[in-house]
Write an enzyme that holds these catalytic residues in place. Structure first.
Site, mmCIF file in Angstrom:
data_model
loop_
_atom_site.group_PDB
_atom_site.id
_atom_site.type_symbol
_atom_site.label_atom_id
_atom_site.label_comp_id
_atom_site.label_asym_id
_atom_site.label_seq_id
_atom_site.Cartn_x
_atom_site.Cartn_y
_atom_site.Cartn_z
ATOM 1 C CG ASN A 263 -2.229 -1.148 1.100
ATOM 2 O OD1 ASN A 263 -2.251 -1.465 0.068
ATOM 3 N ND2 ASN A 263 -2.327 -1.315 2.733
ATOM 4 N NE ARG B 102 -3.507 5.695 -10.130
ATOM 5 C CZ ARG B 102 -2.815 6.657 -10.966
ATOM 6 N NH1 ARG B 102 -1.720 7.322 -11.289
ATOM 7 N NH2 ARG B 102 -3.887 7.913 -10.904
ATOM 8 C CG HIS C 238 -14.453 2.783 -11.841
ATOM 9 N ND1 HIS C 238 -15.018 2.391 -10.834
ATOM 10 C CD2 HIS C 238 -12.759 1.797 -11.248
ATOM 11 C CE1 HIS C 238 -14.271 1.732 -9.327
ATOM 12 N NE2 HIS C 238 -13.318 1.391 -10.170
ATOM 13 C CE1 TYR D 185 -9.759 -7.536 -3.460
ATOM 14 C CE2 TYR D 185 -9.839 -6.144 -5.267
ATOM 15 C CZ TYR D 185 -9.227 -6.058 -5.282
ATOM 16 O OH TYR D 185 -7.932 -5.624 -5.204
ATOM 17 N NE ARG E 202 -11.213 -0.478 1.791
ATOM 18 C CZ ARG E 202 -10.896 -0.730 0.262
ATOM 19 N NH1 ARG E 202 -11.646 -1.294 -0.560
ATOM 20 N NH2 ARG E 202 -10.293 0.461 -0.661
ATOM 21 C CG HIS F 167 -14.351 -3.480 -3.732
ATOM 22 N ND1 HIS F 167 -14.801 -3.903 -5.137
ATOM 23 C CD2 HIS F 167 -13.086 -2.924 -3.851
ATOM 24 C CE1 HIS F 167 -13.753 -3.034 -6.115
ATOM 25 N NE2 HIS F 167 -12.368 -2.242 -5.933
#
Length: 707
Positions: A46, A402, A432, A465, A561, A589
Site C-alpha cells: 500500500n 492504474r 470505471h 473482495y 473502508r 469493496h
C-alpha cells in the site's frame, strides 16, 4: 461562503490512518501468525502505491510552486511535511512489528530466516552453488561515478549498493548491483531441524559480494530500493491515439523522478548520502529501515504449503441457493433478478452467464466494460469465442486502470484479433463502471439481460473482495444499459435514464437530490435516514451536504473502508453522523447507498465512491435495486456490517480512529456472520432439495486480503 477547513480531514493523512488500521491487524496477536505477516506485507505494498501516486503528485505540485490549499487547509508542501513525518513513524512501527514480534514467532513456528554469520558448512556449500549457478552469471554491477550519467535504477526493484576501497586518490567508489530481476527473493536452505530455513537474496549476495570485484576490497554492501513517480497521465490531445499514448506513459514511468529511497539502516552515512545525492532526493525522502527491504515480498511466505495452523480457516465461497447449476442462466434471470454477495457466494454464476452467452446461438450481441481482470480470464476467452462465432461483441477496455495498463493493452489486442470491437473509453475520462449487457432473441422479441456489479469481472479477486453482482432482465434497467453503452461507445449524449445515475453527467446531482429529499422529510417531521457503504468519502460538496442533512436531523450511518475526510459527531455540525471502517480478512469493496425516502427505501449499488474523480472525471453508474427480495437482502447486509464490533473501527470528532466498543448485545464479526449465513442458506437449500447444488472447494485466495 467558504467551508470551514476544520470540518475536513486531510485526504492523505486519512489514507495513512487506513494503512495504520491494516497494520493493526499485523500487530494483533489474535490474528493467525502467517496472516499477520500477510497484513504486514499489504501495508508495505500500500505504501509503495501511495508514494508512487499521491506523494509523487504532491512533489510535482511543490516543484511547480503551487500553493493551493486542500479542503483541510494544507498546501502541497504542508501535506508533504505531514505525510513524511507520519510515514516515518509508520515504517518504524512496521519494522518493529516484523523484527521484535513476527520474525521471532515465525522462527518458533519453524519458519526461520538465517543470517550469513549463522550459516553452517553444509548450507554454506549450498549457497555457494546457488551463487555460482544463479547469481554470478546474471548480476552485472554498474559503476556510479560522480561525473558520469546515473544508470537507471528501476522502480521498486531491490538493488545492492557496494562501496569499494582503493579508488583514485585513495578514495572510495560506488557500484550498484540490480537484484530485482535476477532470481527469487528467498533461498530455501537444507536443514535437519527446521521446517523452512531460508536466507534472503540480499544476504546471499552480501556473502559473495567480493567475487564481483576481484582485487578491490569491499568496504560495505547495503540493499536499497527506489520508488519513482507514477502520477503520469496520457496527454490525449498530443497522442495519436489512447493506446500509443498509454504505451508512452508506461515507458515514461521507468525513468520518472525518484520520490523515495529506502536503504538498510546499517548503511554508513557516506553510502547513504552518496546515493541520496545521485538520486536528487532530500533528506526527509530517505528512509533507513532496520530489517529486510520490501516487506511486500514476505507475503509469499504466508502462501507456503503447510503451516495451516498459522493461517485463517478457509471460508470457501458458497453456491447461491437462488442459482440452479442445472438450468441456463437466462431462464433463471428471466424469472427473477439475482443478487450475489461475493466472496461469501461464488462468482461462478457470473462467469457462467458470460460463457453461456458466448455459446448460445440465440444471443445476438454482448457489450461489456473491462477495467481489471485476471491473467487467464475466462471472461476474456468467452468474449473472444463469441466474436469468433459471429456474435456482435463490444468491449470497453480501460487502458488507464492504474498498474494494470500493460496487461490491458495485451488482451485488448487479443480481443481485436478475435473480432471484438474494442473501445478505449471516453476521451479525458476513465471508464470505471462495471456493466455487461447481453441481447438475446426470444419468442417475444429481443430481451436484454444485464449484469451490474460493484467489482471487476475477475474470478480471482472475487474470492477475496467483498462485492455485489446484480443480474436482471428488468426492461427499464436493460434500456438504461443500452443507453449507457451508446453514450460510451458512440460519444452521444445519453437519452433519459429510467433509474440509472451516471457520472459525470448526473450522478452528483442525483445523489444531492436524494439527500435533499431526506432533509426535507426530516424538516417536515418525518423519519429520515441515509446508510452508505463505500471505499472513500472525499468530495467536499457531498460532505457538506451530509453535514446539512445531519443538522436537519437526518440519521446517517457511514461505512467507509479507507479515506474519510468527514468529521462525525461534531456538535452542531455532524452529531447525527456515525462512521465505521471494517478491516478483516476480505477487502470491503461493495458500494451501497440506501435512502429511507418515506419508507420506500431507495437502494443503489455501483462502483463509485464519493470522490471528485468518481463523480466528475470518471464514467460510473449507480443502479437502483428495485425488486423487493434483493432490496430486503441489501438492507440485511448493511445492518450486519453496521453491527460489527469485532473488526470495525469508529471515527471520532477529533479525526482519530479507535476500535469499536461492543455494546451489551453479543459481539458481531460481520464477515464471519455473512459467511455463516451463506453456509446456512446453502445447507438449507440442499436439505430441501430445491436445487442440485455442489459445494465450492477451497482455492487459492479463499483466505482473504485487505488492500
Amino acid at each position: 461562503m467558504a467551508p470551514d477547513r476544520s470540518h475536513f480531514i486531510n485526504r492523505e493523512l486519512s489514507w495513512l490512518d487506513f494503512n495504520d488500521r491494516v497494520l493493526a491487524e499485523a500487530r494483533d496477536p489474535g490474528t493467525p501468525l502467517l496472516e499477520r505477516l500477510r497484513f504486514l506485507s499489504i501495508t508495505a505494498s500500500n505504501l509503495d502505491e501511495f508514494f508512487m501516486v499521491r506523494v509523487g503528485g504532491l512533489q510535482l505540485q511543490r516543484r511547480e510552486g503551487k500553493r493551493k490549499k486542500d479542503p483541510s487547509g494544507l498546501t502541497p508542501a504542508g501535506q508533504l511535511k505531514a505525510i513524511l513525518k507520519r510515514v516515518r513513524s509508520m515504517v518504524e512501527t512496521q519494522y518493529a512489528c516484523y523484527r521484535e514480534d513476527l520474525e521471532p514467532a515465525l522462527a518458533r513456528a519453524g519458519i526461520r530466516r538465517a543470517r550469513p554469520e549463522e550459516v553452517e558448512s553444509e548450507p554454506r556449500r549450498f549457497l555457494r552453488s546457488a551463487f555460482e549457478e544463479q547469481l554470478f552469471p546474471l548480476i552485472t554491477p554498474m559503476s556510479i561515478e560522480a561525473e558520469g550519467p546515473m544508470p537507471l535504477i528501476h522502480n521498486l526493484e531491490l538493488h545492492m549498493a557496494v562501496l569499494l576501497s582503493g579508488g583514485e586518490d585513495g578514495g572510495t567508489e560506488l557500484a550498484v548491483m540490480p537484484l530485482g530481476r535476477a532470481t527469487h527473493r528467498f533461498f530455501s536452505l537444507p536443514s535437519r531441524d527446521e521446517l523452512y530455513h531460508y536466507m534472503t537474496l540480499e544476504d546471499v549476495v552480501r556473502m559473495h559480494a567480493a567475487e564481483w570485484f576481484p582485487g578491490r576490497p569491499v568496504q560495505e554492501a547495503a540493499a536499497f530500493r527506489v520508488t519513482r513517480n507514477a502520477d503520469l497521465a496520457v496527454q490525449e490531445d498530443e497522442a495519436p491515439d489512447l493506446l500509443s499514448g498509454m504505451e508512452e506513459v508506461l515507458e515514461a514511468r521507468k525513468q520518472s523522478g525518484p520520490v523515495r529511497l529506502e536503504i538498510e539502516g546499517a548503511a554508513s552515512h557516506e553510502l547513504r548520502s552518496r546515493l541520496q545525492d545521485r538520486l536528487g532526493l532530500k533528506r526527509p525522502e530517505v528512509f533507513p529501515v532496520h530489517g529486510p527491504l520490501n516487506l511486500n515480498d514476505f507475503g509469499a511466505l504466508a502462501d507456503m504449503e503447510g503451516f495451516d495452523e498459522h493461517k485463517f480457516e478457509p471460508w470457501p465461497p458458497q453456491p447461491s441457493p437462488e442459482v440452479d447449476p442445472g438450468r441456463p442462466m437466462f431462464d433463471q434471470i428471466s424469472e427473477r433478478s439475482l443478487l450475489l454477495y461475493h466472496p461469501y457466494e461464488s462468482f461462478d454464476p457470473v462467469v457462467r452467464f458470460i460463457e453461456e452467452a458466448a455459446a448460445d446461438p440465440d444471443v445476438l450481441a454482448i457489450k461489456q466494460v473491462l477495467y481489471r481482470t485476471s491473467r487467464n480470464s475466462p471472461v476474456v476467452e468467452a468474449l473472444k469465442r463469441a466474436a469468433e462465432s459471429n456474435k456482435y461483441v463490444t468491449a470497453v477496455v480501460e487502458l488507464r486502470a492504474r498498474f494494470d495498463e500493460a496487461r490491458n493493452i495485451e488482451w485488448a489486442r487479443q480481443l481485436e484479433q478475435s473480432g471484438v470491437q474494442v473501445i478505449y473509453g471516453v476521451r479525458g475520462l476513465k471508464t470505471h463502471a462495471k456493466v455487461c449487457i447481453v441481447m438475446r432473441r426470444e419468442p417475444d422479441g429481443i430481451v436484454r439481460y444485464v449484469h451490474y456489479g460493484t467489482g471487476n469481472f475477475n474470478e480471482v479477486t472475487a474470492r477475496v473482495y467483498g462485492d455485489l453482482s446484480y443480474m436482471t432482465s428488468d426492461p427499464n434497467l436493460g434500456a438504461d444499459a443500452s443507453s449507457f453503452f451508446n453514450a460510451v461507445c458512440g460519444y452521444s449524449q445519453p437519452r433519459h435514464f429510467n433509474g440509472l445515475l451516471m457520472a459525470p453527467i448526473h450522478m452528483r446531482d442525483g445523489l444531492v437530490a436524494l439527500i435533499e429529499q431526506e432533509i426535507e422529510r426530516s424538516r417536515q417531521g418525518q423519519k429520515a435516514a441515509i446508510d452508505a457503504k463505500m471505499n472513500s468519502l472525499v468530495d467536499p460538496g457531498m460532505i457538506g451536504k451530509l453535514y446539512e442533512a445531519s443538522k436537519a436531523g437526518v440519521r446517517i450511518r457511514l461505512n467507509v473502508r479507507g479515506i474519510c475526510c468527514l468529521r462525525p459527531g461534531v456538535k452542531g455540525l455532524s452529531e447525527n453522523i456515525t462512521v465505521l471502517s471494517i478491516i478483516d480478512r476480505f477487502l470491503e469493496h461493495a458500494r451501497v447507498f440506501r435512502f429511507r425516502h418515506g419508507g420506500e427505501h431507495l437502494t443503489y449499488i455501483g462502483s463509485a465512491d464519493w470522490m471528485p474523480r468518481n463523480l466528475d472525471r470518471r464514467v460510473e453508474v449507480l443502479v437502483p435495486v428495485d425488486d423487493a427480495p434483493s432490496r430486503k437482502r441489501l438492507r440485511k447486509i448493511l445492518d450486519v456490517h453496521f453491527s460489527d464490533s469485532e473488526k470495525s473501527w469508529t471515527l471520532g470528532p477529533d479525526g482519530n480512529w479507535s476500535r469499536t466498543k461492543a455494546a451489551k448485545r453479543k459481539k458481531v464479526r460481520s464477515q464471519a456472520e455473512l459467511h455463516r449465513r451463506a453456509c446456512e442458506a446453502f445447507r438449507t437449500a440442499r436439505q430441501a432439495n430445491r436445487t442440485v447444488l455442489q459445494p465450492h472447494l477451497p482455492q487459492e485466495g479463499d483466505r482473504g486480503m485487505n488492500r
